[in-house]
Motif scaffolding. Sequence first.
Motif, PDB file in Angstrom:
ATOM      1  N   ASN A  82      40.819  51.175  39.057  1.00 11.91           N
ATOM      2  CA  ASN A  82      41.123  50.968  37.634  1.00 11.91           C
ATOM      3  C   ASN A  82      42.494  50.339  37.446  1.00 11.91           C
ATOM      4  N   ASN A  83      43.451  50.743  38.278  1.00 14.98           N
ATOM      5  CA  ASN A  83      44.779  50.135  38.229  1.00 14.98           C
ATOM      6  C   ASN A  83      44.697  48.656  38.584  1.00 14.98           C
ATOM      7  N   LEU A  84      43.920  48.348  39.623  1.00 16.70           N
ATOM      8  CA  LEU A  84      43.761  46.951  40.050  1.00 16.70           C
ATOM      9  C   LEU A  84      43.146  46.103  38.943  1.00 16.70           C
ATOM     10  N   LEU A  85      42.031  46.566  38.370  1.00 15.34           N
ATOM     11  CA  LEU A  85      41.366  45.778  37.325  1.00 15.34           C
ATOM     12  C   LEU A  85      42.264  45.638  36.102  1.00 15.34           C
ATOM     13  N   GLY A  86      43.022  46.687  35.789  1.00 13.35           N
ATOM     14  CA  GLY A  86      43.963  46.583  34.673  1.00 13.35           C
ATOM     15  C   GLY A  86      44.982  45.482  34.905  1.00 13.35           C
ATOM     16  N   ASN A  87      45.477  45.394  36.144  1.00 11.81           N
ATOM     17  CA  ASN A  87      46.462  44.356  36.466  1.00 11.81           C
ATOM     18  C   ASN A  87      45.842  42.966  36.444  1.00 11.81           C
ATOM     19  N   VAL A  88      44.625  42.833  36.980  1.00 11.72           N
ATOM     20  CA  VAL A  88      43.953  41.526  36.999  1.00 11.72           C
ATOM     21  C   VAL A  88      43.668  41.051  35.577  1.00 11.72           C
ATOM     22  N   TYR A  89      43.155  41.943  34.727  1.00 11.21           N
ATOM     23  CA  TYR A  89      42.877  41.554  33.345  1.00 11.21           C
ATOM     24  C   TYR A  89      44.163  41.203  32.604  1.00 11.21           C
ATOM     25  N   SER A  90      45.237  41.911  32.939  1.00 17.20           N
ATOM     26  CA  SER A  90      46.526  41.599  32.315  1.00 17.20           C
ATOM     27  C   SER A  90      46.979  40.194  32.716  1.00 17.20           C
ATOM     28  N   MET A  91      46.809  39.830  33.989  1.00 16.50           N
ATOM     29  CA  MET A  91      47.154  38.481  34.439  1.00 16.50           C
ATOM     30  C   MET A  91      46.343  37.428  33.691  1.00 16.50           C
ATOM     31  N   GLN A  92      45.108  37.766  33.341  1.00 15.35           N
ATOM     32  CA  GLN A  92      44.243  36.831  32.619  1.00 15.35           C
ATOM     33  C   GLN A  92      44.463  36.888  31.106  1.00 15.35           C
ATOM     34  N   ARG A  93      45.400  37.732  30.688  1.00 19.10           N
ATOM     35  CA  ARG A  93      45.692  37.926  29.264  1.00 19.10           C
ATOM     36  C   ARG A  93      44.499  38.483  28.502  1.00 19.10           C
ATOM     37  N   ARG A  94      43.673  39.222  29.186  1.00 21.65           N
ATOM     38  CA  ARG A  94      42.555  39.937  28.556  1.00 21.65           C
ATOM     39  C   ARG A  94      43.054  41.363  28.298  1.00 21.65           C
TER      40      ARG A  94
END
Length: 866
Positions: free
Chosen positions: A146-158
């Motif tokens: 969940n931490n990983l996906l949160g960071n990836v989505y943040s990078m995508q500005r989602r």
Amino acid sequence: MRILSICFLIGLFNANGFCQSTSTDITTEDIKCPVSDYAQCQNYLDSLLYNTTTEEHSIRGKIYEELGRLNYKVSKLVKSKSYFDSSYVLYVKSEKFLEAYEMGVLSIYSLADNGDIVSAEKKALELQEEITKHTPDNLEAGSLINNLLGNVYSMQRRHLEALEKRKKCLEIRESYLPDNSELIAYAYSNLSQTYRSIGQIDKAEEMMLSGFEILKKAVPDTDPGYLLELYNIGAFYYVINKNEEANKYFKTAFDTYVEKGDTLSTNYIYTVNGYSSGLRRVGDFQKSYEIAIKNPTLKLKTKIPTSVYLNQQFNLGKTAVGIPNLELANYHYETVAQDLIDFYTFNSQISTQENLIDETRGFIQFTTGLASFVNQNPNIKSKIPTLLNDLILLQKGLGLERESRLNKNLNASNNELFEQWKNKKIELNKKYTSASQDEVAQLEDEVQEIQKSLLISGIGEEISPNWIKTEDIQRAINEKDIAIEFTIANEVEYENFRQIPSKVYYAYITNKKETKILRLFKEEDIEKAFNSTERKNNYVNQLYAVADRGLVTRGDEINLFNLIIKPLQPYLEGIERIYYAPDGFLHRVNLGAIEIDDEVVLADEYQIYALGSTRKILENPIKQSISKEILLIGGIDFGVLPESSNTLRGATNATTWKNLKHTAKEVEEILEISKVNDFNNKVLDSNLATEKALYNYLSDNSPKIIHIATHGFFLNADRNSENIFSNISNPMMRSGLLLSNGNNGWNGNTDEDGYDNILTAAEIAELDLNGTELVILSACETGLGDISNLQGVFGLQRAFKIAGVKYIIMSLWKVPDRQTRQFMTSFYENYIDQNLNIREAFINTQREMKDRFFDPYSWAGFVLIE
């Protein structure tokens, strides 16, 4: 346990630096690098890997893990990903799933930090499936993903999706970890960042301070994570303009780093930049500069990420402006410009088209700020104009040039990956009008992945253009030549490099001795005219005119003369030849057609050559092809009612395309000229000019000349349009040419062979036309398309260039049918009958047409693109 050689620890190396055979027992806990030097540490870990004979997967997995962490720390991201992937596989074999998942996470971060966010998300979702499959109830694994996906989505500005994942991560951590766990503190910090991104500043501050209170209990105040959080809090307050609060946290972190002697880490550099910026914000420029300039990492450019070094120099320049010490500021800004060249020279070789465009946006902001500094301080002797021009020569049209080289290499080789790339693009082009958005998006991702593999598979040197510099241009031109690079970007205030919403055009003007930067005009000054849907005679003639008949010139009224030519005139004295490379709306301008007075246009005074980039000046002159083969397409039956008598060759709002009677006569006249000069002719007309017939012919032929007289179109993207082409996001599918029975395809149908008989730019780009010297698009608006700053026009001209064509004649507006026929006939008489080269024939034709029809609408719609 088997034996591992650890000769590094006891100093036993042979003369070549490789380990000797001495060995001893080792456990996974012993696999730690005994020194901090990267090269020595890499050598040590390699020696462990090289000499081990153990069959215990966890030991080899641990060695790969350490290799991955070592290379990730120094931003060797491709290598780190490879090591993490190997470690993941070995940990899975050992059934050490948590360790494996951590390696999977780090592999994904290597992808993301290297700019491939799309692949990072895909891999993260795959890892989530693995976790669900093997350890569905493991809370630590759930927290990790969940931490990983949160960071990836943040990078995508989602950010809303990031918020959901980061909330879940915090919930899981609080369920199994003690209250004072640093992992809980970091979960709060991540939530704070997301709340700030969605504009909930109060909530962001609450989360940030809550996490910091936990962190203070969890770790000592010298811990790297603690110091990084001090910086993050300072950055938060800096962004919301609480400058005193920001500087308090920045100062605490800065002082601790100095006291510890830890002044080489990247996080220390961030802190220095933050603290320096905070002091500059409150007007303490001298102290700001003193802190920043003492940073020893300024002397270690090669040992830290280039972008970090660049920002450090950039901040020093801004601080020097505030002191004020403009000479000192110039020194740092020159360093920034040179570092940008190094940064983009490297990254541009391995970037996909999408990455190139994203990188270019940041590049333009930097350069516009530096250009503003030079313009506002003209008395400073600076290398910045030359360095910025070097950057433009590096970036402008790079994506087009590289894709053209890829396409050329593809058609000349049997490389399996090349074939896969091209076939996948052909499949994608067909799917745009028939498949769902999800299917199209999936294919687009696959095309990007294959292209990236091509770029990093060792063929980069084959497809990268030679890096041309301003000094190369100066050696190639003579005293009466001038080379102009036009650019457009958001305006930037050089004092603080704050972006201003309006965009501004600049001209980088190079003569034999120097380069100058000239600020031209704001985009809003030209935008209204070019957003007109009526590109007809009154509109065109007014735009290009400098004066009404019988009246004095218009002073400050907005037209192309006042916007472009008037500011350039001081630089044109004694000049005979102008090479220029447009950007933005200037792609839609025929520079030579702009009136100087009511009888003379710019092309009467100068030889003018439009180029994709002025680096084209250095290319060897294209020799006249010995081939005498011409493909003529015209007189097409589009499957419509009887044609009108004065039809324009294009109408973007058309639901039915009418036949063009003058195109048949145009083809007949060109055919006669070519026959007299012993050309081999292939004619596709009436119902014969189908997409299938064209593909069949071009599969075995790349004729010297391709002449297409038909309807052309360019459509703006419109998801609500009923037209299937307007609904497509890819601009190369929204620009094209109508072929026989094209009305059928225009309304969403195909013929019995599966063709829609709409030849789009995306389809043209897949052709092999490397033997074709000239393409003439005798149709409307074939020079238009979506414009990407420094990457050119995404439409028909880009497509034919990618396919390998040397010269293209195309139109900028809806050209009249009769005048187009006269223009084309005159051109072929100059080109074939008079045996002039393409440049000379085109210039002569324009002059003849101008003498016959002075109004630009009737003669200046066609441009020659090299």
